[in-house]
Design a protein around this motif. Structure first.
Motif, mmCIF file in Angstrom:
data_model
loop_
_atom_site.group_PDB
_atom_site.id
_atom_site.type_symbol
_atom_site.label_atom_id
_atom_site.label_comp_id
_atom_site.label_asym_id
_atom_site.label_seq_id
_atom_site.Cartn_x
_atom_site.Cartn_y
_atom_site.Cartn_z
ATOM 1 N N PHE A 38 -2.217 -5.288 7.024
ATOM 2 C CA PHE A 38 -2.692 -5.359 5.645
ATOM 3 C C PHE A 38 -4.155 -5.776 5.616
ATOM 4 O O PHE A 38 -4.501 -6.850 6.114
ATOM 5 N N PRO A 39 -5.058 -4.980 5.083
ATOM 6 C CA PRO A 39 -6.481 -5.360 5.040
ATOM 7 C C PRO A 39 -6.682 -6.689 4.317
ATOM 8 O O PRO A 39 -6.110 -6.922 3.259
ATOM 9 N N GLY A 40 -7.471 -7.555 4.929
ATOM 10 C CA GLY A 40 -7.736 -8.846 4.309
ATOM 11 C C GLY A 40 -6.501 -9.718 4.283
ATOM 12 O O GLY A 40 -6.043 -10.144 3.223
ATOM 13 N N MET A 41 -5.931 -9.970 5.482
ATOM 14 C CA MET A 41 -4.677 -10.710 5.509
ATOM 15 C C MET A 41 -4.823 -12.159 5.063
ATOM 16 O O MET A 41 -3.866 -12.915 5.086
ATOM 17 N N GLY A 42 -6.041 -12.553 4.664
ATOM 18 C CA GLY A 42 -6.177 -13.847 4.020
ATOM 19 C C GLY A 42 -5.466 -13.856 2.673
ATOM 20 O O GLY A 42 -5.259 -14.897 2.071
ATOM 21 N N GLN A 43 -5.122 -12.669 2.181
ATOM 22 C CA GLN A 43 -4.371 -12.592 0.949
ATOM 23 C C GLN A 43 -2.913 -12.967 1.210
ATOM 24 O O GLN A 43 -2.507 -13.201 2.335
ATOM 25 N N LYS A 44 -2.124 -12.964 0.182
ATOM 26 C CA LYS A 44 -0.764 -13.454 0.305
ATOM 27 C C LYS A 44 0.119 -12.482 1.092
ATOM 28 O O LYS A 44 0.092 -11.282 0.882
ATOM 29 N N LEU A 45 0.929 -13.057 1.965
ATOM 30 C CA LEU A 45 1.864 -12.260 2.731
ATOM 31 C C LEU A 45 2.831 -11.522 1.815
ATOM 32 O O LEU A 45 3.304 -10.435 2.129
ATOM 33 N N LEU A 46 3.092 -12.082 0.653
ATOM 34 C CA LEU A 46 4.040 -11.475 -0.271
ATOM 35 C C LEU A 46 3.466 -10.272 -1.008
ATOM 36 O O LEU A 46 4.103 -9.729 -1.901
ATOM 37 N N LYS A 47 2.269 -9.829 -0.633
ATOM 38 C CA LYS A 47 1.656 -8.667 -1.257
ATOM 39 C C LYS A 47 1.482 -7.514 -0.270
ATOM 40 O O LYS A 47 0.755 -6.568 -0.547
ATOM 41 N N THR A 48 2.122 -7.563 0.880
ATOM 42 C CA THR A 48 1.943 -6.502 1.861
ATOM 43 C C THR A 48 2.495 -5.184 1.325
ATOM 44 O O THR A 48 3.454 -5.162 0.547
ATOM 45 N N PRO A 49 1.910 -4.049 1.739
ATOM 46 C CA PRO A 49 2.406 -2.748 1.279
ATOM 47 C C PRO A 49 3.881 -2.528 1.588
ATOM 48 O O PRO A 49 4.611 -1.957 0.773
ATOM 49 N N ALA A 50 4.326 -2.971 2.789
ATOM 50 C CA ALA A 50 5.723 -2.761 3.161
ATOM 51 C C ALA A 50 6.667 -3.488 2.208
ATOM 52 O O ALA A 50 7.708 -2.946 1.801
ATOM 53 N N LEU A 51 6.329 -4.721 1.851
ATOM 54 C CA LEU A 51 7.189 -5.466 0.929
ATOM 55 C C LEU A 51 7.227 -4.789 -0.436
ATOM 56 O O LEU A 51 8.301 -4.595 -1.019
ATOM 57 N N GLN A 52 6.068 -4.435 -0.942
ATOM 58 C CA GLN A 52 6.027 -3.808 -2.263
ATOM 59 C C GLN A 52 6.816 -2.499 -2.276
ATOM 60 O O GLN A 52 7.509 -2.189 -3.252
ATOM 61 N N TYR A 53 6.749 -1.739 -1.196
ATOM 62 C CA TYR A 53 7.472 -0.475 -1.114
ATOM 63 C C TYR A 53 8.985 -0.705 -1.095
ATOM 64 O O TYR A 53 9.731 -0.036 -1.826
ATOM 65 N N THR A 54 9.446 -1.638 -0.254
ATOM 66 C CA THR A 54 10.890 -1.853 -0.141
ATOM 67 C C THR A 54 11.476 -2.417 -1.434
ATOM 68 O O THR A 54 12.597 -2.057 -1.820
ATOM 69 N N LEU A 55 10.734 -3.281 -2.101
ATOM 70 C CA LEU A 55 11.215 -3.801 -3.380
ATOM 71 C C LEU A 55 11.310 -2.674 -4.413
ATOM 72 O O LEU A 55 12.290 -2.575 -5.159
ATOM 73 N N SER A 56 10.304 -1.814 -4.432
ATOM 74 C CA SER A 56 10.299 -0.708 -5.389
ATOM 75 C C SER A 56 11.411 0.289 -5.074
ATOM 76 O O SER A 56 12.101 0.778 -5.980
ATOM 77 N N GLN A 57 11.595 0.576 -3.794
ATOM 78 C CA GLN A 57 12.598 1.562 -3.383
ATOM 79 C C GLN A 57 14.016 1.118 -3.730
ATOM 80 O O GLN A 57 14.851 1.916 -4.140
ATOM 81 N N THR A 58 14.295 -0.171 -3.553
ATOM 82 C CA THR A 58 15.658 -0.681 -3.723
ATOM 83 C C THR A 58 15.927 -1.242 -5.110
ATOM 84 O O THR A 58 17.092 -1.445 -5.481
#
Length: 331
Positions: A38-58
């Motif tokens: 994730f670019p700029g991993m100083g940001q929150k781990l809870l904002k990673t693309p993979a997390l956002q995708y899996t939450l949206s998918q399910t």
């Protein structure tokens, strides 16, 4: 259950619900960059693309998760100001690998072998590279771990992984010698059959095999190995292939050596394998051909991407005490 995976690369998320994985993806599939993070991993781990995708998918909401579990390599990417900090359980990096191999397997009880470049250790300044475990029903018990000192990459440059007593680290260096990139160990494995044993004795002199399945590769030998490589005509294909052959042979020996100790202490016929070195299919086949173990389960996502799978399973079967299903793989 939500599991986070990765370790500075190969970030991934896995969601486990109703006895099975319902979603799993790596950041690279979304960002379209191999081994990307994730670019700029100083940001929150809870904002990673993979997390956002899996939450949206399910359709799952983060607040619905009974447990959020991550391997310990990700803790440095997690800011205290994140809302659910107190709810995240960080587990040992190699434990997440072990969980990713054992829990999806069909075995009620099995030996577990984890081998990678390096993972977080319980000891300050030490990185685990080999760990042995035994799993039974919901439990995974630790047998022994081997590793070495963590040294800053600044001393060697970004192309060298300065990991002591690491099979993956050793293979990484030879991969660099033959001109491949930092994640191209599979190419080295593919190049090996074109080589000969010309450099086997020379490379073998830099490493040794110790008690309890240890791989011995001290940092002093790392420096000597780099000096050895600098004296070779590495631009020649024959040299590259011969180095690949020798390194592949040593990796096979090291994997079998660690597995042999695991077999002796567990007495089990079943083995589960994970960690980046488990992606070396030729070494896996050589272990299979020994007849040491009768039944195998090798986690397909054996690298750090698969640690989110292990984290999610750990949340389900250890933290949540969900009974395992055995007799069939149910990923």
């Amino acid at each position: 259950m939500i599991g986070y995976g990765g370790s500075g690369h190969d970030f991934s998320t896995c969601i486990f619900k109703n006895d099975r994985i319902i979603s799993f993806i790596e950041d690279e599939r979304i960002l379209r960059e191999k081994h990307s993070f994730f670019p700029g991993m100083g940001q929150k781990l809870l904002k990673t693309p993979a997390l956002q995708y899996t939450l949206s998918q399910t359709g799952v909401q983060l607040e619905q998760a009974d447990f959020i579990v991550a391997n310990s390599s990700l803790e440095k990417y997690y800011y205290a100001r994140t809302a659910r900090k107190a709810d995240i359980c960080f587990i040992n990096h190699h434990l997440s690998h072990a969980a990713s191999a054992f829990y999806p397997s069909s075995f009620n009880k099995a030996a577990i072998l984890v081998i990678d470049g390096a993972g977080n250790s319980e000891h300050e300044g030490v990185l685990d590279s080999i760990s042995l475990w035994v799993g039974e029903e919901n439990r995974i018990d630790h047998i022994v771990s081997h590793g070495g000192r963590a040294i800053s990459r600044k001393q060697y440059g970004e192309t060298i992984d300065p990991t002591e007593h690491s099979i993956g680290g050793f293979y990484h260096i030879v991969t660099h010698f033959v001109g491949f990139g930092p994640f191209d160990q599979g190419k080295t494995m593919g190049l090996a059959p074109y080589g000969t044993d010309k450099y086997y004795k020379a490379l073998r002199a830099f490493v040794d095999y110790g008690e309890e399945g240890r791989f011995i590769f001290p940092l002093e030998q790392l420096d000597a190995l780099l000096e050895f490589g600098s004296q070779l005509p590495l631009e020649h294909f024959e040299v590259q292939a011969d180095l690949a052959w020798a390194a592949q042979k040593i990796v096979e020996e090291a994997v079998i050596h660690a597995a042999a100790y695991l077999r002796r202490v567990t007495g089990l016929d079943e083995i589960c394998i994970a960690g980046g070195v488990a992606l070396n299919s030729v070494a896996n086949y050589k272990l299979y051909k020994t007849g040491m173990f009768k039944r195998f389960f090798i986690q397909p996502a054996a690298g750090d991407n698969g640690t989110s799978i292990g984290a999610a399973y750990y949340g389900a079967h250890v933290l949540g005490q969900l009974p395992r299903k055995t007799g069939a793989v149910y990923v």
